[in-house]
Write an enzyme that holds these catalytic residues in place. Sequence first.
Site, PDB file in Angstrom:
ATOM      1  N   CYS A 124       4.687   9.211  -0.010  1.00  0.00           N
ATOM      2  CA  CYS A 124       3.297   9.638  -0.015  1.00  0.00           C
ATOM      3  C   CYS A 124       3.116  10.614  -1.161  1.00  0.00           C
ATOM      4  O   CYS A 124       3.845  11.599  -1.253  1.00  0.00           O
ATOM      5  CB  CYS A 124       2.910  10.302   1.305  1.00  0.00           C
ATOM      6  SG  CYS A 124       1.203  10.883   1.270  1.00  0.00           S
ATOM      7  N   HIS A 181       9.084   6.854   8.269  1.00  0.00           N
ATOM      8  CA  HIS A 181       9.723   6.935   6.952  1.00  0.00           C
ATOM      9  C   HIS A 181      11.199   7.270   7.206  1.00  0.00           C
ATOM     10  O   HIS A 181      11.546   7.876   8.217  1.00  0.00           O
ATOM     11  CB  HIS A 181       9.028   7.994   6.089  1.00  0.00           C
ATOM     12  CG  HIS A 181       7.688   7.529   5.579  1.00  0.00           C
ATOM     13  ND1 HIS A 181       7.494   7.093   4.294  1.00  0.00           N
ATOM     14  CD2 HIS A 181       6.488   7.391   6.199  1.00  0.00           C
ATOM     15  CE1 HIS A 181       6.231   6.722   4.138  1.00  0.00           C
ATOM     16  NE2 HIS A 181       5.579   6.898   5.280  1.00  0.00           N
ATOM     17  N   ASN A 197       9.542   3.998   3.405  1.00  0.00           N
ATOM     18  CA  ASN A 197       9.336   3.632   4.807  1.00  0.00           C
ATOM     19  C   ASN A 197      10.566   2.919   5.342  1.00  0.00           C
ATOM     20  O   ASN A 197      11.414   2.463   4.578  1.00  0.00           O
ATOM     21  CB  ASN A 197       8.159   2.652   4.908  1.00  0.00           C
ATOM     22  CG  ASN A 197       6.842   3.278   4.561  1.00  0.00           C
ATOM     23  OD1 ASN A 197       6.560   3.561   3.414  1.00  0.00           O
ATOM     24  ND2 ASN A 197       6.022   3.509   5.563  1.00  0.00           N
ATOM     25  N   HIS A 204       5.122   4.408  12.752  1.00  0.00           N
ATOM     26  CA  HIS A 204       5.185   4.342  11.284  1.00  0.00           C
ATOM     27  C   HIS A 204       6.237   5.360  10.836  1.00  0.00           C
ATOM     28  O   HIS A 204       5.959   6.536  10.698  1.00  0.00           O
ATOM     29  CB  HIS A 204       3.794   4.702  10.751  1.00  0.00           C
ATOM     30  CG  HIS A 204       3.649   4.691   9.262  1.00  0.00           C
ATOM     31  ND1 HIS A 204       3.011   3.680   8.576  1.00  0.00           N
ATOM     32  CD2 HIS A 204       4.016   5.582   8.312  1.00  0.00           C
ATOM     33  CE1 HIS A 204       2.993   3.960   7.294  1.00  0.00           C
ATOM     34  NE2 HIS A 204       3.610   5.113   7.096  1.00  0.00           N
ATOM     35  N   ARG A 245       0.839  -1.203   0.000  1.00  0.00           N
ATOM     36  CA  ARG A 245       0.000   0.000   0.000  1.00  0.00           C
ATOM     37  C   ARG A 245       0.882   1.266   0.000  1.00  0.00           C
ATOM     38  O   ARG A 245       0.994   1.973  -0.997  1.00  0.00           O
ATOM     39  CB  ARG A 245      -0.937  -0.036   1.219  1.00  0.00           C
ATOM     40  CG  ARG A 245      -2.073   0.974   1.170  1.00  0.00           C
ATOM     41  CD  ARG A 245      -1.685   2.374   1.603  1.00  0.00           C
ATOM     42  NE  ARG A 245      -1.096   2.428   2.934  1.00  0.00           N
ATOM     43  CZ  ARG A 245      -0.517   3.515   3.426  1.00  0.00           C
ATOM     44  NH1 ARG A 245      -0.445   4.627   2.709  1.00  0.00           N
ATOM     45  NH2 ARG A 245       0.024   3.508   4.629  1.00  0.00           N
ATOM     46  N   ASP A 246       1.565   1.517   1.110  1.00  0.00           N
ATOM     47  CA  ASP A 246       2.392   2.727   1.198  1.00  0.00           C
ATOM     48  C   ASP A 246       3.522   2.655   0.171  1.00  0.00           C
ATOM     49  O   ASP A 246       3.908   3.653  -0.441  1.00  0.00           O
ATOM     50  CB  ASP A 246       2.967   2.842   2.621  1.00  0.00           C
ATOM     51  CG  ASP A 246       3.208   4.279   3.046  1.00  0.00           C
ATOM     52  OD1 ASP A 246       3.187   5.169   2.187  1.00  0.00           O
ATOM     53  OD2 ASP A 246       3.433   4.517   4.248  1.00  0.00           O
TER      54      ASP A 246
HETATM   55  P1  HMG Z   1     -12.809  14.926  -2.621  1.00  0.00           P
HETATM   56  O1  HMG Z   1     -12.438  15.314  -3.985  1.00  0.00           O
HETATM   57  O2  HMG Z   1     -12.985  15.988  -1.584  1.00  0.00           O
HETATM   58  O3  HMG Z   1     -14.064  13.957  -2.648  1.00  0.00           O
HETATM   59  O4  HMG Z   1     -11.685  13.909  -2.120  1.00  0.00           O
HETATM   60  P2  HMG Z   1     -15.609  14.263  -2.431  1.00  0.00           P
HETATM   61  O5  HMG Z   1     -16.007  13.716  -1.114  1.00  0.00           O
HETATM   62  O6  HMG Z   1     -15.890  15.716  -2.718  1.00  0.00           O
HETATM   63  O7  HMG Z   1     -16.251  13.377  -3.599  1.00  0.00           O
HETATM   64  C1  HMG Z   1     -15.962  13.687  -4.969  1.00  0.00           C
HETATM   65  C2  HMG Z   1     -16.223  12.472  -5.835  1.00  0.00           C
HETATM   66  O8  HMG Z   1     -15.297  11.430  -5.469  1.00  0.00           O
HETATM   67  C3  HMG Z   1     -17.608  11.873  -5.672  1.00  0.00           C
HETATM   68  O9  HMG Z   1     -17.971  11.373  -6.957  1.00  0.00           O
HETATM   69  C4  HMG Z   1     -17.399  10.710  -4.752  1.00  0.00           C
HETATM   70  O10 HMG Z   1     -18.335   9.658  -4.915  1.00  0.00           O
HETATM   71  C5  HMG Z   1     -16.025  10.242  -5.159  1.00  0.00           C
HETATM   72  P3  HMG Z   1     -19.001  12.163  -7.889  1.00  0.00           P
HETATM   73  O11 HMG Z   1     -20.251  12.244  -7.061  1.00  0.00           O
HETATM   74  O12 HMG Z   1     -18.360  13.499  -8.125  1.00  0.00           O
HETATM   75  O13 HMG Z   1     -19.063  11.282  -9.089  1.00  0.00           O
HETATM   76  N1  HMG Z   1     -15.363   9.558  -4.045  1.00  0.00           N
HETATM   77  C6  HMG Z   1     -14.859   8.320  -4.107  1.00  0.00           C
HETATM   78  N2  HMG Z   1     -14.750   7.416  -5.092  1.00  0.00           N
HETATM   79  C7  HMG Z   1     -14.179   6.234  -4.781  1.00  0.00           C
HETATM   80  N3  HMG Z   1     -13.718   5.927  -3.552  1.00  0.00           N
HETATM   81  C8  HMG Z   1     -13.778   6.816  -2.553  1.00  0.00           C
HETATM   82  C9  HMG Z   1     -14.375   8.063  -2.824  1.00  0.00           C
HETATM   83  N4  HMG Z   1     -14.585   9.148  -2.045  1.00  0.00           N
HETATM   84  C10 HMG Z   1     -15.200  10.046  -2.811  1.00  0.00           C
HETATM   85  N5  HMG Z   1     -13.328   6.482  -1.339  1.00  0.00           N
HETATM   86  C11 HMG Z   1     -11.010  12.052  -0.724  1.00  0.00           C
HETATM   87  C12 HMG Z   1     -11.712  13.393  -0.789  1.00  0.00           C
HETATM   88  C13 HMG Z   1     -10.827  11.696   0.727  1.00  0.00           C
HETATM   89  C14 HMG Z   1     -11.882  11.017  -1.424  1.00  0.00           C
HETATM   90  C15 HMG Z   1      -9.662  12.169  -1.461  1.00  0.00           C
HETATM   91  O14 HMG Z   1      -8.964  13.252  -0.902  1.00  0.00           O
HETATM   92  C16 HMG Z   1      -8.820  10.937  -1.369  1.00  0.00           C
HETATM   93  O15 HMG Z   1      -9.145   9.892  -1.921  1.00  0.00           O
HETATM   94  N6  HMG Z   1      -7.653  11.034  -0.684  1.00  0.00           N
HETATM   95  C17 HMG Z   1      -6.768   9.889  -0.490  1.00  0.00           C
HETATM   96  C18 HMG Z   1      -5.331  10.349  -0.422  1.00  0.00           C
HETATM   97  C19 HMG Z   1      -4.435   9.153  -0.128  1.00  0.00           C
HETATM   98  O16 HMG Z   1      -4.799   7.996  -0.328  1.00  0.00           O
HETATM   99  N7  HMG Z   1      -3.211   9.430   0.365  1.00  0.00           N
HETATM  100  C20 HMG Z   1      -2.248   8.435   0.690  1.00  0.00           C
HETATM  101  C21 HMG Z   1      -2.602   7.625   1.921  1.00  0.00           C
HETATM  102  S1  HMG Z   1      -2.180   8.450   3.427  1.00  0.00           S
HETATM  103  C22 HMG Z   1      -0.514   8.080   3.683  1.00  0.00           C
HETATM  104  O17 HMG Z   1       0.140   7.544   2.819  1.00  0.00           O
HETATM  105  C23 HMG Z   1       0.092   8.353   5.032  1.00  0.00           C
HETATM  106  C24 HMG Z   1       0.302   7.074   5.880  1.00  0.00           C
HETATM  107  O18 HMG Z   1       1.159   6.165   5.216  1.00  0.00           O
HETATM  108  C25 HMG Z   1       0.887   7.442   7.260  1.00  0.00           C
HETATM  109  C26 HMG Z   1       2.113   8.376   7.149  1.00  0.00           C
HETATM  110  O19 HMG Z   1       3.119   8.009   6.516  1.00  0.00           O
HETATM  111  O20 HMG Z   1       2.000   9.452   7.718  1.00  0.00           O
HETATM  112  C27 HMG Z   1      -1.045   6.349   6.117  1.00  0.00           C
HETATM  113 MG    MG Z   2       3.348   6.315   5.247  1.00  0.00          MG
END
Ligand code: HMG
Ligand code: MG
Length: 317
Positions: free
Chosen positions: A256, A225, A265, A223, A27-28
């Site tokens: 990320c 990095h 990581n 967690h 995933r990450d």
């Molecule tokens: P948004 O654009 O604000 O979404 O994104 P929305 O709520 O306004 O919805 C817009 C459209 O997206 C809608 O469709 C929703 O249905 C659709 P429309 O009605 O326009 O056709 N939608 C989705 N479709 C599929 N799956 C979904 C979903 N949600 C809404 N789940 C949102 C907001 C949260 C969705 C977006 O910002 C997002 O997906 N962000 C994810 C970012 C991400 O994955 N980042 C990496 C992971 S975090 C990380 O790596 C850190 C970690 O490792 C720890 C560390 O290292 O610190 C965990």
């Molecule tokens: Mg991470």
Amino acid sequence: MTVQGLPMTVPAADLPARVRIHEVGARDGLQNEKSTVPTEVKAEFVRRLADAGLTTIEATSFVHPKWVPQLADAEQLFPLVSELVSDLPVALPVLVPNERGLDRALALGANRVAVFASATESFAKANLNRTLDEALAMFEPVVARAKAEDVHVRGYLSMCFGDPWEGAVPVPQVVRVCKALLDMGCDELSLGDTIGVATPGHVRALLTALTEQDIPVGTLGVHFHDTYGQALSNTFAALQHGVTTVDASAGGLGGCPYAKSATGNLATEDLVWMLRGLGIDTGVDLGRLVATSVWMADRLGRPSPSRTVRALSHQEQ
Ligand code: HMG
Ligand code: MG
């Protein structure tokens, strides 16, 4: 090059006897890849990780496919992976940012999910398109519904030690969001050093502040990095504080897409090497794990960034 009997096991006092590795490579690790990794390759990666003895393997994210195109195949991948590891004692947590993500995960039978909050406003905006409090409000129904369905919930907290836009992140700010996630019903937390700027004293200070608030250390994972090469020393500081859940990524893959300064990581192999030397059980077969990372490095077309993978495999690479 494998040298028989190394690392020599020399246990240190007051460290846990066993550590659970929460493997995040699929995933990450893969969410940040430039090239598209075929779904079958991801699935085989997870299977090989499970064969190497990892028991918690984060499989993918049910996020918006436009935000993380590399994981847009979650619907195809999750059933494939579940089938491939069905004979092994492996948990397959997945990331869900909102109810839409939870719906998608539950529809495929996921029984462990993770929401991912930020300790800072800037990263909440960059990663979730929400303010910090809006993001917490988005998670509330996700956690409530997951708990009602008996689904285990992990709460990630990013930028616990520093933020690329805001700089230093005050410990009380981190504690506030940790408490909010636990109050919501998260079963465990993962304290993220998203951009790798933590140092061991800082880790100790945050863990002390959290345990002083009566947060059981058993609910806390770390967690790290490895941007500044501190991930292992930070892990050691966390172990000294009693932490027994450590996130790591096979081969040190990772980053990320929404935090430019996030590099790979902590490499699972580097972690296992240290824990083995300390006499701490992980259940992981290091040789198989290294072979998996070498295999994945071949698929990705570049050598693994893990020092331990390089040291143990340079004759094969
Ligand atoms: P948004 O654009 O604000 O979404 O994104 P929305 O709520 O306004 O919805 C817009 C459209 O997206 C809608 O469709 C929703 O249905 C659709 P429309 O009605 O326009 O056709 N939608 C989705 N479709 C599929 N799956 C979904 C979903 N949600 C809404 N789940 C949102 C907001 C949260 C969705 C977006 O910002 C997002 O997906 N962000 C994810 C970012 C991400 O994955 N980042 C990496 C992971 S975090 C990380 O790596 C850190 C970690 O490792 C720890 C560390 O290292 O610190 C965990
Ligand atoms: Mg991470």
